[in-house]
Design a protein around this motif. Sequence first.
Motif, mmCIF file in Angstrom:
data_model
loop_
_atom_site.group_PDB
_atom_site.id
_atom_site.type_symbol
_atom_site.label_atom_id
_atom_site.label_comp_id
_atom_site.label_asym_id
_atom_site.label_seq_id
_atom_site.Cartn_x
_atom_site.Cartn_y
_atom_site.Cartn_z
ATOM 1 N N MET A 1 5.586 16.641 2.949
ATOM 2 C CA MET A 1 5.184 16.082 1.840
ATOM 3 C C MET A 1 5.674 17.098 0.667
ATOM 4 N N THR A 2 6.088 16.450 -0.479
ATOM 5 C CA THR A 2 6.928 17.284 -1.317
ATOM 6 C C THR A 2 5.888 17.660 -2.640
ATOM 7 N N GLY A 3 4.611 16.881 -2.568
ATOM 8 C CA GLY A 3 3.961 17.024 -3.768
ATOM 9 C C GLY A 3 3.068 15.576 -3.901
ATOM 10 N N ARG A 4 1.966 15.871 -4.799
ATOM 11 C CA ARG A 4 1.225 14.865 -4.977
ATOM 12 C C ARG A 4 1.652 13.762 -5.996
ATOM 13 N N ALA A 5 1.604 12.633 -5.744
ATOM 14 C CA ALA A 5 2.092 11.369 -6.464
ATOM 15 C C ALA A 5 1.166 10.374 -7.046
ATOM 16 N N LEU A 6 1.524 9.919 -8.078
ATOM 17 C CA LEU A 6 0.919 8.780 -8.675
ATOM 18 C C LEU A 6 1.661 7.751 -8.883
ATOM 19 N N ILE A 7 1.307 6.738 -8.247
ATOM 20 C CA ILE A 7 2.417 5.413 -8.398
ATOM 21 C C ILE A 7 1.788 4.435 -9.583
ATOM 22 N N LEU A 8 2.820 4.382 -10.279
ATOM 23 C CA LEU A 8 2.501 3.280 -11.509
ATOM 24 C C LEU A 8 3.252 2.012 -11.422
ATOM 25 N N VAL A 9 2.277 0.981 -11.197
ATOM 26 C CA VAL A 9 3.139 -0.288 -11.069
ATOM 27 C C VAL A 9 3.553 -0.654 -12.488
ATOM 28 N N LEU A 18 1.994 7.594 -22.595
ATOM 29 C CA LEU A 18 0.902 8.252 -22.364
ATOM 30 C C LEU A 18 0.269 8.652 -20.998
ATOM 31 N N TYR A 19 0.518 7.513 -20.067
ATOM 32 C CA TYR A 19 0.258 7.642 -18.638
ATOM 33 C C TYR A 19 0.913 8.684 -18.048
ATOM 34 N N VAL A 20 2.457 8.468 -18.266
ATOM 35 C CA VAL A 20 3.229 9.454 -17.777
ATOM 36 C C VAL A 20 2.988 11.024 -18.104
ATOM 37 N N GLU A 21 2.622 11.127 -19.250
ATOM 38 C CA GLU A 21 2.600 12.677 -19.764
ATOM 39 C C GLU A 21 1.298 13.306 -19.194
ATOM 40 N N ALA A 22 0.314 12.314 -19.255
ATOM 41 C CA ALA A 22 -1.227 12.647 -18.622
ATOM 42 C C ALA A 22 -0.837 13.125 -17.153
ATOM 43 N N ALA A 23 -0.143 12.205 -16.522
ATOM 44 C CA ALA A 23 -0.097 12.660 -14.881
ATOM 45 C C ALA A 23 0.744 14.008 -14.809
ATOM 46 N N LEU A 26 -1.451 16.848 -15.229
ATOM 47 C CA LEU A 26 -2.480 16.916 -14.016
ATOM 48 C C LEU A 26 -1.605 17.467 -12.884
ATOM 49 N N GLY A 27 -0.426 17.923 -13.369
ATOM 50 C CA GLY A 27 0.517 18.362 -11.906
ATOM 51 C C GLY A 27 0.712 17.057 -11.072
ATOM 52 N N LEU A 28 0.824 15.986 -11.276
ATOM 53 C CA LEU A 28 1.189 14.958 -10.595
ATOM 54 C C LEU A 28 2.865 14.599 -10.757
ATOM 55 N N LYS A 29 3.265 14.020 -9.537
ATOM 56 C CA LYS A 29 4.456 13.164 -9.974
ATOM 57 C C LYS A 29 4.403 11.893 -10.236
ATOM 58 N N PRO A 30 4.738 11.366 -11.205
ATOM 59 C CA PRO A 30 4.596 10.074 -11.625
ATOM 60 C C PRO A 30 5.729 9.214 -11.032
ATOM 61 N N ILE A 31 5.675 8.091 -10.227
ATOM 62 C CA ILE A 31 6.657 7.319 -9.583
ATOM 63 C C ILE A 31 6.472 5.811 -10.359
ATOM 64 N N VAL A 32 7.187 5.203 -10.958
ATOM 65 C CA VAL A 32 7.166 3.980 -11.467
ATOM 66 C C VAL A 32 7.857 2.874 -10.424
ATOM 67 N N THR A 300 -6.155 10.413 -19.608
ATOM 68 C CA THR A 300 -6.354 11.511 -18.371
ATOM 69 C C THR A 300 -7.572 11.388 -17.453
ATOM 70 N N GLU A 301 -8.787 10.954 -18.026
ATOM 71 C CA GLU A 301 -10.022 10.827 -17.211
ATOM 72 C C GLU A 301 -9.591 9.482 -16.474
ATOM 73 N N HIS A 302 -8.915 8.294 -16.923
ATOM 74 C CA HIS A 302 -8.839 7.362 -16.012
ATOM 75 C C HIS A 302 -8.030 7.752 -14.854
ATOM 76 N N ILE A 303 -6.877 8.556 -14.952
ATOM 77 C CA ILE A 303 -5.999 9.039 -13.908
ATOM 78 C C ILE A 303 -6.893 9.887 -13.037
ATOM 79 N N LYS A 304 -7.876 10.604 -13.519
ATOM 80 C CA LYS A 304 -8.623 11.642 -12.599
ATOM 81 C C LYS A 304 -9.442 10.636 -11.549
ATOM 82 N N LEU A 305 -10.024 9.517 -12.179
ATOM 83 C CA LEU A 305 -10.822 8.628 -11.250
ATOM 84 C C LEU A 305 -10.004 7.917 -10.300
ATOM 85 N N VAL A 306 -8.793 7.528 -10.832
ATOM 86 C CA VAL A 306 -7.826 7.044 -9.928
ATOM 87 C C VAL A 306 -7.382 7.859 -8.689
ATOM 88 N N ILE A 307 -7.223 9.312 -8.843
ATOM 89 C CA ILE A 307 -6.965 9.995 -7.580
ATOM 90 C C ILE A 307 -8.347 10.589 -7.146
#
Length: 405
Positions: A1-9, A18-23, A26-32, A300-307
């Motif tokens: 594993m190379t890092g924590r990823a957030l998947i954005l559909v 805004l979601y990309v920047e917030a991710a 938070l130290g996440l790798k956003p992947i769309v 940011t708070e929404h992403i925190k809930l998501v993860i």
Amino acid sequence: MTGRALILVEGSRYNGPLYVEAALQLGLKPIVLSANPAQYNYLEAKGIEAISVNTADLDALILECTRLHETYDIVGVTSVGDSFYATVGKLCGHFKLPGPNPTSIERCRNKFTQRKLLAESGVPIPHYRLAADAREIENSADEIGLPVILKPAIGAGSRGVRLCRNLDELVEHTTFLLGGQHIWKSRPKILVEEFAQGPFYWADIMGDQIIGIGSGDFGPLPHFVGRESTFPASLTDDEHERIANVSLSCLQALGLGWGPTGVELRWTKRGPVVIEVNPRLHGPPSPQLVRLAYGIDLVTEHIKLVIGDDWDLHRRHSHTAAARFLAPDRDGTLEWIGGETQAAAIPGVAEVKFYVEANTPIIRKGDIRDLMGYVVTASPTRAQTEAALHHAVEIIEWSIKPFST
């Protein structure tokens, strides 16, 4: 594993950045994951990984997420809008990640089903009918009484929404919706609604907590293109309580209460009447207004809930924030638009955003796609905020050359 990823559909030119920047913060790798990643130009600018996949195919999304999981620790899946939010809920269920209830999202996104559930729970809403053809539309308008609003039963951004004040306008918009000009992704179903008249308000909810209530207005009728928003709204304690109570009652009626919910209302002779409930954050600059006014970053708070992290929804301060949308008054070619640097330098101006560039064709559609950008201001007092907004908007200028006939 190379890092924590957030998947954005899918993404959006509105809340997407805004979601990309917030991710990233938070130290996440956003992947769309998108059917057409090229439509989101902010992804390339930020160097965000985007993968082409049929986002209407749940199995294809599961397969792609499974493949990505071989490389990344996928800690969350979400979407910036509600079009794919039910799919997000199904993906989260499959991978045992925190997420919304897909059944509740699907019921909420169908405006007719939403109206039925709200009415059954006693939530005040406009009188309405569902119609599928011109005769049903005319009969429904006759039963409700003109003026009425015609809108697609499934849609967003005020696309296809119009006030019909007389029979001619009713026939004209019926022809628009059913005559091939409006793009339907399913069999046409149209809501015919009473025009609930009165001041417009919107409530931001996270989980089952009211974050705040804003106010707004729109450009010229018969369309509903946003003109200005202020947060928080200037309300008495009684008005705030009544709007908050009605907004929270929508959660129980629709089976919501996980993550963000946006409720839109009008204050009518009956008091607060719910116009629409969206299982997502309101579009920009509403999240920016909340952050500037209360110090709460809803994205940011929404992403925190998501993860699966704990969110923090307490207010850091209490200011007033406001936004003015930039909308054209004619069709044509945008020759130039400017003044952003000077406007941004005014004390109290927090953001100046342009969606368009020179030489862009401007064809007004009477919905969110008309907006060319916005100006946001904030300060400790309402008067300072409004003064800065008025000053900044006066500086922004553009030139639209009419199309050759």
